[in-house]
Design a protein around this motif. Structure first.
Motif, mmCIF file in Angstrom:
data_model
loop_
_atom_site.group_PDB
_atom_site.id
_atom_site.type_symbol
_atom_site.label_atom_id
_atom_site.label_comp_id
_atom_site.label_asym_id
_atom_site.label_seq_id
_atom_site.Cartn_x
_atom_site.Cartn_y
_atom_site.Cartn_z
ATOM 1 N N SER A 147 0.841 -1.191 0.000
ATOM 2 C CA SER A 147 0.000 0.000 0.000
ATOM 3 C C SER A 147 0.880 1.247 0.000
ATOM 4 O O SER A 147 2.093 1.178 0.266
ATOM 5 C CB SER A 147 -0.898 0.015 1.235
ATOM 6 O OG SER A 147 -0.115 0.163 2.421
ATOM 7 N N SER A 148 0.268 2.401 -0.271
ATOM 8 C CA SER A 148 1.027 3.654 -0.262
ATOM 9 C C SER A 148 1.655 3.893 1.105
ATOM 10 O O SER A 148 2.796 4.356 1.206
ATOM 11 C CB SER A 148 0.112 4.830 -0.634
ATOM 12 O OG SER A 148 -0.267 4.751 -1.992
ATOM 13 N N VAL B 140 3.293 9.682 2.851
ATOM 14 C CA VAL B 140 2.277 9.064 1.996
ATOM 15 C C VAL B 140 1.906 10.013 0.860
ATOM 16 O O VAL B 140 1.680 9.593 -0.286
ATOM 17 C CB VAL B 140 1.018 8.699 2.817
ATOM 18 C CG1 VAL B 140 -0.108 8.223 1.905
ATOM 19 C CG2 VAL B 140 1.350 7.616 3.845
ATOM 20 N N GLY B 141 1.871 11.310 1.165
ATOM 21 C CA GLY B 141 1.562 12.304 0.138
ATOM 22 C C GLY B 141 2.558 12.272 -1.001
ATOM 23 O O GLY B 141 2.189 12.380 -2.181
ATOM 24 N N LYS C 53 1.880 9.299 -3.203
ATOM 25 C CA LYS C 53 0.721 9.539 -4.079
ATOM 26 C C LYS C 53 1.107 10.413 -5.269
ATOM 27 O O LYS C 53 0.623 10.201 -6.394
ATOM 28 C CB LYS C 53 -0.406 10.170 -3.268
ATOM 29 C CG LYS C 53 -1.046 9.207 -2.276
ATOM 30 C CD LYS C 53 -2.181 9.865 -1.504
ATOM 31 C CE LYS C 53 -2.831 8.864 -0.551
ATOM 32 N NZ LYS C 53 -3.934 9.475 0.242
ATOM 33 N N ARG D 212 2.967 8.131 -7.627
ATOM 34 C CA ARG D 212 2.061 7.208 -8.319
ATOM 35 C C ARG D 212 1.303 7.929 -9.427
ATOM 36 O O ARG D 212 1.110 7.388 -10.523
ATOM 37 C CB ARG D 212 1.090 6.566 -7.324
ATOM 38 C CG ARG D 212 1.758 5.601 -6.372
ATOM 39 C CD ARG D 212 0.786 4.882 -5.475
ATOM 40 N NE ARG D 212 -0.057 3.934 -6.202
ATOM 41 C CZ ARG D 212 -0.628 2.871 -5.653
ATOM 42 N NH1 ARG D 212 -0.447 2.615 -4.370
ATOM 43 N NH2 ARG D 212 -1.367 2.056 -6.376
ATOM 44 N N LYS D 213 0.887 9.168 -9.164
ATOM 45 C CA LYS D 213 0.184 9.954 -10.185
ATOM 46 C C LYS D 213 1.098 10.202 -11.376
ATOM 47 O O LYS D 213 0.673 10.101 -12.543
ATOM 48 C CB LYS D 213 -0.289 11.279 -9.582
ATOM 49 C CG LYS D 213 -1.115 12.130 -10.541
ATOM 50 C CD LYS D 213 -1.638 13.390 -9.855
ATOM 51 C CE LYS D 213 -2.476 14.224 -10.810
ATOM 52 N NZ LYS D 213 -2.995 15.459 -10.150
#
Length: 256
Positions: free
Chosen positions: A210-211, A222-223, A226, A229-230
């Motif tokens: 998971s992230s 985590v930000g 993300k 990943r984007k």
């Protein structure tokens, strides 16, 4: 067949090609399971199937796993990271989001596997012998009593696996032409598009982390994960993880 008779029967077959099948039949007297897969693993080599209940030629997902999708498998990666000999459940080896991955859906969910128990034995020359016992929804998760019975015989199965290998190893040679690694596969996956950090995150995503787990592993927020990943999805022109998995599997078919 009671366990004492089963042990005697396994001893009689221990150095013969028939031992894996006899061993699987014997384990059925201790715990119920619907599927089995006995294989040898060697670091960066394609696994060799020794015995299985699956139809390798007719079941597409099993063929895909044996050919190169095994690179994303929790057992393969646990072995690659030096897991000790012992008895394990797949859920204890798998990343936190493994059940949400396309790998899980294609190699586990489609076969209705609800639990998998694995004997791991280190042999010689960096070879690892694995005995995977699968349970479908018909049986559900393994009971504590069954698991304890399997744990109690793990030293016996380990010793017999070593004896079987000493007698039969020449029949299961890992071919240099089948030598791959997840690191190489990730590194060559759109190598001119993704940055080294994005490749690292892509590999962890594909394995089922998971992230949050990736952030903890890489010691970043985590930000930030993300955002990466984007960027990965944008560069690969995809919008969901299933497309990432499909692109990676297609890439595996092209590398040697």
């Amino acid at each position: 067949m009671d366990w004492n008779k089963s042990i005697a029967n396994m001893i009689n077959h221990m150095s013969l090609p028939s031992w894996p099948g006899v061993m699987i039949e014997s384990l059925q007297s201790l715990a119920h399971f619907d599927t089995c897969l006995v294989a040898t693993y060697k670091q960066q080599f394609k696994p060799i199937i020794v015995h299985t209940s699956y139809q390798l030629e007719s079941q597409k997902n099993i063929r895909s796993f044996v050919n190169k999708a095994y690179l994303l498998d929790p057992l393969y990666n646990a072995i690659d990271h030096g897991i000790a000999s012992g008895l394990y459940r797949l859920r204890d080896l798998a990343p936190d989001s493994f059940e949400h991955t396309e790998q899980y859906k294609s190699c586990y969910s489609d076969f209705d596997l609800k639990d998998e128990i694995i004997f791991v034995t280190h042999l010689n020359n960096d070879v690892v012998f694995s005995i995977s016992l699968g349970r479908t929804s018909r049986l559900g998760g393994i009971s504590r009593d069954e698991l304890n019975r399997l744990k109690s015989v793990q030293p016996i199965i380990q010793a017999m696996s070593l004896q079987f290998w000493q007698a039969q190893s020449s029949q299961y040679v890992h071919d240099e032409k089948s030598r791959y690694s997840l690191e190489h596969a990730i590194d060559t996956f759109d190598s001119n598009v993704l940055t080294p950090r994005e490749k690292e995150i892509t590999g962890l995503v594909l394995q089922g982390y998971s992230s949050k787990a990736i952030a903890d592993h890489l010691s970043i927020s985590v930000g930030t994960i993300k955002v990466h990943r984007k960027s990965i999805y944008l560069k690969l022109n995809i919008s969901r993880e299933s497309e990432l998995f499909s692109q990676f599997i297609n890439h595996l078919r092209t590398i040697s």
